[in-house]
Scaffold this motif. Structure first.
Motif, mmCIF file in Angstrom:
data_model
loop_
_atom_site.group_PDB
_atom_site.id
_atom_site.type_symbol
_atom_site.label_atom_id
_atom_site.label_comp_id
_atom_site.label_asym_id
_atom_site.label_seq_id
_atom_site.Cartn_x
_atom_site.Cartn_y
_atom_site.Cartn_z
ATOM 1 N N HIS A 7 60.730 95.674 54.629
ATOM 2 C CA HIS A 7 61.489 96.326 53.436
ATOM 3 C C HIS A 7 60.504 97.349 52.929
ATOM 4 O O HIS A 7 60.744 98.241 52.087
ATOM 5 C CB HIS A 7 61.803 95.330 52.716
ATOM 6 C CG HIS A 7 60.465 94.645 51.930
ATOM 7 N ND1 HIS A 7 60.307 93.230 52.559
ATOM 8 C CD2 HIS A 7 59.675 94.902 50.926
ATOM 9 C CE1 HIS A 7 59.129 92.672 52.023
ATOM 10 N NE2 HIS A 7 58.875 93.727 51.009
ATOM 11 N N ASP A 8 59.202 97.261 53.153
ATOM 12 C CA ASP A 8 58.171 98.198 52.725
ATOM 13 C C ASP A 8 58.613 99.550 53.403
ATOM 14 O O ASP A 8 58.416 100.600 52.521
ATOM 15 C CB ASP A 8 56.784 97.753 53.164
ATOM 16 C CG ASP A 8 55.951 96.729 52.070
ATOM 17 O OD1 ASP A 8 56.602 96.940 50.966
ATOM 18 O OD2 ASP A 8 55.031 96.270 52.622
ATOM 19 N N ILE A 10 61.366 100.512 54.321
ATOM 20 C CA ILE A 10 62.466 101.126 53.674
ATOM 21 C C ILE A 10 62.336 101.605 52.247
ATOM 22 O O ILE A 10 62.757 102.744 51.924
ATOM 23 C CB ILE A 10 63.624 99.984 53.651
ATOM 24 C CG1 ILE A 10 63.935 99.345 54.832
ATOM 25 C CG2 ILE A 10 64.727 100.394 52.717
ATOM 26 C CD1 ILE A 10 65.046 98.129 54.924
ATOM 27 N N VAL A 11 61.332 100.874 51.492
ATOM 28 C CA VAL A 11 61.038 101.349 50.413
ATOM 29 C C VAL A 11 60.384 102.962 50.312
ATOM 30 O O VAL A 11 60.622 103.867 49.714
ATOM 31 C CB VAL A 11 59.849 100.383 49.795
ATOM 32 C CG1 VAL A 11 59.329 101.176 48.466
ATOM 33 C CG2 VAL A 11 60.525 99.094 49.194
ATOM 34 N N THR A 45 67.349 91.880 52.584
ATOM 35 C CA THR A 45 66.060 92.611 52.836
ATOM 36 C C THR A 45 66.433 94.166 52.040
ATOM 37 O O THR A 45 65.379 94.560 51.219
ATOM 38 C CB THR A 45 66.113 93.012 54.274
ATOM 39 O OG1 THR A 45 66.008 91.901 54.987
ATOM 40 C CG2 THR A 45 64.781 93.977 54.519
ATOM 41 N N LYS A 48 65.844 93.342 48.364
ATOM 42 C CA LYS A 48 64.711 93.509 48.056
ATOM 43 C C LYS A 48 63.829 94.803 47.944
ATOM 44 O O LYS A 48 63.101 95.069 46.994
ATOM 45 C CB LYS A 48 63.679 92.563 49.139
ATOM 46 C CG LYS A 48 62.539 91.972 48.538
ATOM 47 C CD LYS A 48 61.797 90.957 49.684
ATOM 48 C CE LYS A 48 60.510 90.358 49.086
ATOM 49 N NZ LYS A 48 59.849 89.562 50.041
ATOM 50 N N ALA A 49 64.101 95.798 48.654
ATOM 51 C CA ALA A 49 63.733 96.962 48.851
ATOM 52 C C ALA A 49 64.257 98.003 47.532
ATOM 53 O O ALA A 49 63.402 98.665 46.941
ATOM 54 C CB ALA A 49 64.222 97.844 50.167
ATOM 55 N N GLN A 52 62.590 96.513 44.445
ATOM 56 C CA GLN A 52 61.154 97.033 44.205
ATOM 57 C C GLN A 52 61.366 98.540 43.634
ATOM 58 O O GLN A 52 60.649 98.881 42.627
ATOM 59 C CB GLN A 52 60.406 96.812 45.423
ATOM 60 C CG GLN A 52 58.937 97.330 45.183
ATOM 61 C CD GLN A 52 58.110 97.151 46.482
ATOM 62 O OE1 GLN A 52 58.210 96.221 47.278
ATOM 63 N NE2 GLN A 52 57.177 98.062 46.690
#
Lengths: 237, 237
Positions: A7-8, A10-11, A45, A48-49, A52
DNA sequence: CGTTTTAATATGTATATACATGAAAAGCGG
DNA sequence: CCGCTTTTCATGTATATACATATTAAAACG
């Protein structure tokens, strides 16, 4: 350097799209479920992204309506000085503004030093000098340079009617800024503009703003030291 | 005012324990699974709460070792001035420190104005005056008050050997701070200490620190305006 | 006895599932 | 066509499950 998590990545990916302007402010991005499928991850997931990015202020999410790219906002105590009008009105005083001078020129050595362009290419700048008044008294002197390659529409904007800071806030999205705060003696010109004696200590805030790595504007705000102070608070949480 | 979510309430609860000192810095808190059981939630939910507290900097988590309460750290660009020694060394210069004066007294009107105690009760303060040197030259003058009701052990600490700022960082956890930044002319005393001519513009940073709502210390740091500047950058992300 | 290998353990991340929530859209009686 | 209710749908939150990873402690071994 740990492997970035799913997910990082993706962010980072989505943030890039926003910062590069591929997804402009107000744009409605695909639904969470569709994005999850597009990236080949579960909805959790992706949630979550997106959550954030929402906390970071890049997205605005509302049920049923969907997810839209947020309009940029200023954040820090220092940043808030961007809008001097609001600052003065926040103190319960009357705000006034006067454009002192306006000139158009090819950027010279001093201009380049202030804006620090990435390459050697020549460019034109709009140089402004203005005064901000609180209850009719000089509150702050502003010297500003605008990179006309970055903001060409500044050439025709009427900065006698509107301060450049407020105007630029609406034109340039997601800018990064750099501040340098110093104490300087008032020069002769400055002393005259602010009704001070030359040499009086002044608080100088120099702000250089860039967008996508390219300089946009440089502003030097000078406040009489005995009339202004910068307040910042910090607390855990 | 939306209902706080489950993990939000857990975050608030645990943060309270840390801020109130029930869980001091370095304390190993119960395992994620045990906490989940104690709160009656799943491990995922507790993980989310602990993860958030970790991102906020209150906890330090490591696999197998467990979760410990983090030691407080300064955050913002302005806060970082707390440790002038590190600031100077960061510039590649030699750091020196000299205690100029030390006095113990019952807080007078000026002391109360600076520390702003919550009640009218009398208290004693330790007043210090010190000089920070970079490469042997005066870099910053520090005038400090320490509330001896809040930090009684300051009375016996040796501030000739150690700057009060660094010492306090180890003593007082999770303090909230308030800064006021001004430009002031150097007074006669200050000018002598910093090797300046009286009236020279100086950058003054006044910091008032409190812990659990009670004032702990007040520091007035004065930098020669032409030798020091405060830099702060802001970028999205 | 010192070194290496292995197992145990707490946290870190990803997924499927379930249900809650809030807002828009559709349905419907008048 | 208005005002009300119902439905629909995207997001929000919580859970159980599974496996990965880092680190310690124990076990195996020469």
């Amino acid at each position: 350097m740990a492997e970035p998590t799913l997910h990082d990545r993706i962010v980072t990916d989505l943030r890039e799209r926003i910062l590069r302007g591929a997804w402009p402010a107000g744009h409605r991005i695909p639904f969470e479920t569709d994005l999850a499928e597009a990236f080949g991850v579960s909805r959790m997931t992706m949630n979550k992204a997106l959550g954030q990015l929402t906390r970071e202020g890049f997205l605005d999410r509302r049920r049923k309506l969907g997810t839209v790219v947020a309009t940029p906002r200023m954040q820090s105590a220092v940043m808030e000085i961007a809008n001097i009008g609001e600052e003065i009105r926040g103190l319960g005083q009357d705000y006034g503004y006067r454009l002192l001078s306006r000139s158009l020129r090819v950027a010279g050595p001093d201009d380049r030093k202030a804006l620090r362009p990435a390459d050697e290419a020549p460019f034109r700048v709009l140089a402004l000098e203005a005064l901000h008044l609180a209850d009719g008294l000089p509150f702050c002197h502003e010297a500003r340079l605008i990179h006309l390659g970055a903001v060409p529409q500044a050439e025709t904007a009427d900065f006698a009617a509107q301060p450049a800071g407020a105007w630029l806030l609406q034109q340039v999205p997601w800018s990064a800024a750099e501040h340098v705060i110093r104490a300087v003696p008032a020069s002769a010109d400055l002393a005259a503009a602010l009704h001070l004696r030359p040499g009086t200590p002044c608080l100088e805030i120099a702000r250089r703003t860039e967008f996508e790595g390219r300089p946009v504007t440089f502003a030097r705000l000078t406040y009489p030291g005995d009339r202004h102070q910068l307040v910042a608070g910090f607390s855990p949480s």
